[in-house]
Design a protein around this motif. Sequence first.
Motif, PDB file in Angstrom:
ATOM      1  N   ALA A 133       6.422 -14.282  11.917  1.00 29.13           N
ATOM      2  CA  ALA A 133       6.227 -12.796  11.124  1.00 29.13           C
ATOM      3  C   ALA A 133       7.664 -12.160  10.864  1.00 29.13           C
ATOM      4  O   ALA A 133       8.855 -12.789  11.683  1.00 29.13           O
ATOM      5  CB  ALA A 133       5.286 -12.017  11.871  1.00 29.13           C
ATOM      6  N   THR A 134       7.453 -11.142  10.173  1.00 32.93           N
ATOM      7  CA  THR A 134       8.854 -10.252   9.933  1.00 32.93           C
ATOM      8  C   THR A 134       8.339  -8.927  10.372  1.00 32.93           C
ATOM      9  O   THR A 134       7.364  -8.497   9.981  1.00 32.93           O
ATOM     10  CB  THR A 134       9.364 -10.481   8.456  1.00 32.93           C
ATOM     11  N   VAL A 135       9.374  -8.311  10.925  1.00 31.07           N
ATOM     12  CA  VAL A 135       9.052  -6.664  11.130  1.00 31.07           C
ATOM     13  C   VAL A 135      10.298  -6.054  10.211  1.00 31.07           C
ATOM     14  O   VAL A 135      11.353  -6.330  10.080  1.00 31.07           O
ATOM     15  CB  VAL A 135       9.245  -6.410  12.616  1.00 31.07           C
ATOM     16  N   TRP A 136       9.548  -5.086   9.481  1.00 31.53           N
ATOM     17  CA  TRP A 136      10.230  -4.289   8.535  1.00 31.53           C
ATOM     18  C   TRP A 136      10.396  -2.854   8.815  1.00 31.53           C
ATOM     19  O   TRP A 136       9.314  -2.308   9.590  1.00 31.53           O
ATOM     20  CB  TRP A 136       9.677  -4.046   7.088  1.00 31.53           C
ATOM     21  N   ARG A 137      11.684  -2.164   8.969  1.00 30.53           N
ATOM     22  CA  ARG A 137      11.670  -0.925   9.297  1.00 30.53           C
ATOM     23  C   ARG A 137      11.095  -0.097   7.795  1.00 30.53           C
ATOM     24  O   ARG A 137      11.562  -0.498   6.711  1.00 30.53           O
ATOM     25  CB  ARG A 137      13.109  -0.352   9.116  1.00 30.53           C
ATOM     26  N   GLY A 138      10.190   0.540   7.790  1.00 30.92           N
ATOM     27  CA  GLY A 138       9.429   1.054   6.564  1.00 30.92           C
ATOM     28  C   GLY A 138       9.229   2.629   6.555  1.00 30.92           C
ATOM     29  O   GLY A 138       9.757   3.323   7.572  1.00 30.92           O
ATOM     30  N   PHE A 139       8.629   3.017   5.619  1.00 30.41           N
ATOM     31  CA  PHE A 139       8.243   4.565   5.526  1.00 30.41           C
ATOM     32  C   PHE A 139       6.844   4.683   4.970  1.00 30.41           C
ATOM     33  O   PHE A 139       6.328   4.205   4.003  1.00 30.41           O
ATOM     34  CB  PHE A 139       9.445   5.127   4.585  1.00 30.41           C
ATOM     35  N   GLY A 146       0.853  -1.209  -0.026  1.00 32.79           N
ATOM     36  CA  GLY A 146       0.165   0.138  -0.042  1.00 32.79           C
ATOM     37  C   GLY A 146       0.678   1.339  -0.129  1.00 32.79           C
ATOM     38  O   GLY A 146       2.036   1.403  -0.857  1.00 32.79           O
ATOM     39  N   ARG A 147       0.770   2.128   0.921  1.00 32.11           N
ATOM     40  CA  ARG A 147       1.494   3.359   1.002  1.00 32.11           C
ATOM     41  C   ARG A 147       2.582   3.342   1.858  1.00 32.11           C
ATOM     42  O   ARG A 147       3.249   4.183   2.005  1.00 32.11           O
ATOM     43  CB  ARG A 147       0.485   4.449   1.737  1.00 32.11           C
ATOM     44  N   TYR A 148       2.959   1.953   2.244  1.00 28.55           N
ATOM     45  CA  TYR A 148       3.998   1.830   3.007  1.00 28.55           C
ATOM     46  C   TYR A 148       5.064   1.071   2.421  1.00 28.55           C
ATOM     47  O   TYR A 148       5.013  -0.159   1.794  1.00 28.55           O
ATOM     48  CB  TYR A 148       3.713   0.977   4.389  1.00 28.55           C
ATOM     49  N   ARG A 149       6.303   1.933   2.373  1.00 31.00           N
ATOM     50  CA  ARG A 149       7.571   1.312   1.666  1.00 31.00           C
ATOM     51  C   ARG A 149       8.468   0.410   2.753  1.00 31.00           C
ATOM     52  O   ARG A 149       8.544   0.708   3.955  1.00 31.00           O
ATOM     53  CB  ARG A 149       8.457   2.392   1.301  1.00 31.00           C
ATOM     54  N   LEU A 150       8.800  -0.743   2.419  1.00 31.01           N
ATOM     55  CA  LEU A 150       9.567  -1.578   3.341  1.00 31.01           C
ATOM     56  C   LEU A 150      10.949  -1.400   2.810  1.00 31.01           C
ATOM     57  O   LEU A 150      11.456  -1.776   1.976  1.00 31.01           O
ATOM     58  CB  LEU A 150       9.031  -2.989   3.167  1.00 31.01           C
ATOM     59  N   ASP A 151      11.738  -0.824   3.742  1.00 32.29           N
ATOM     60  CA  ASP A 151      13.160  -0.644   3.627  1.00 32.29           C
ATOM     61  C   ASP A 151      14.019  -1.578   3.967  1.00 32.29           C
ATOM     62  O   ASP A 151      15.118  -1.919   3.084  1.00 32.29           O
ATOM     63  CB  ASP A 151      13.691   0.794   4.272  1.00 32.29           C
ATOM     64  N   GLU A 152      13.954  -2.089   5.040  1.00 32.44           N
ATOM     65  CA  GLU A 152      14.948  -2.901   5.587  1.00 32.44           C
ATOM     66  C   GLU A 152      14.289  -4.023   6.857  1.00 32.44           C
ATOM     67  O   GLU A 152      13.375  -3.538   7.446  1.00 32.44           O
ATOM     68  CB  GLU A 152      16.133  -2.227   6.252  1.00 32.44           C
ATOM     69  N   VAL A 153      14.848  -5.267   6.847  1.00 32.55           N
ATOM     70  CA  VAL A 153      14.256  -6.055   7.782  1.00 32.55           C
ATOM     71  C   VAL A 153      14.978  -5.755   9.116  1.00 32.55           C
ATOM     72  O   VAL A 153      15.992  -5.759   9.498  1.00 32.55           O
ATOM     73  CB  VAL A 153      14.623  -7.649   7.610  1.00 32.55           C
TER      74      VAL A 153
END
Length: 302
Positions: free
Chosen positions: A19-25, A5-12
């Motif tokens: 589950a996986t948690v991403w640092r996003g924007f 969606g509107r969330y960019r996934l930059d780095e795990v």
Amino acid sequence: MKQIGRYRLDEVEGFGAFATVWRGFDVELETPVAVKVLAENWAHHADVRERFLAEARLLRQIHDPRVVRVHDIGTHEDRPFFVMDYVSGGTVADRVKPPGSTEDALRLAVECARAVQVLHDEGMLHRDVKPSNLLIAEDGRVLVADLGSAKRLAEASGVTVTTGTPAYMAPEQARGAPVGPRSDVYSLGAVTYELLSGRPPYDVSDPGTLLHRSNDSRPAPLASSGTVPRNLDHLLASSLATRPDDRPESAAAFADTLEQIAGGAKVRHVRRVRREVSPGLAITLAVLVFAASAAATWFLIG
């Protein structure tokens, strides 16, 4: 670059079995976020999916600066996800190896206990308190995260499913026995011990050692290192007691005692400094002691 969606996934930032948690924007609000996405291989397991969504709902219900807040929830390619605050200071796990100063360790441990107490005040047990589930904000606050194993206190008085991480898990939790706030206090004791020493309090490579630990078991004392007050060893031993009733009654009580010990440790340090004397004063004192001794001897002979 990946995007949901509107969330960019930059780095795990972290990952587990489910589950996986991403640092996003958030590209619309232009702010960093953390995005937790259910693993693809679990997406079609109804019970796991529901547990994942239940975690998001629990986090959403709590309005406190010591608990990570959920801002959005959705589904992408049939995989549920939820969006949380991004906490930029890392986790408590980043502070245990090598361990910091006793003062820093105690400050962090108090913050951890205060955060867990917020959950208890909301009627919830965490059941997986460990360094990687405790986040550090830039201002030094600790925020509790990952409520995937959380359970409401009202539902925890009976036999429970074993969940958690063995190195930080209370013995009754490992046995599937009823759990309560003191089960999380045990975990806080284990986290504090590791912050001070760089290692967990017990070796649980053999799960049987956790299941069959005797009531008089105590972790190796830390005061012999010369950097930890002896009364802190007593607190750690009680918080890691096999019997829940032998532990501090709450996370708040544990935090209060840690703060008292930290204050006492500073006072003792000041007193040691005050005992230091100059060489000239030391000679004067020695002469006075000798004179007093000689006078006493003359009096007894006479």
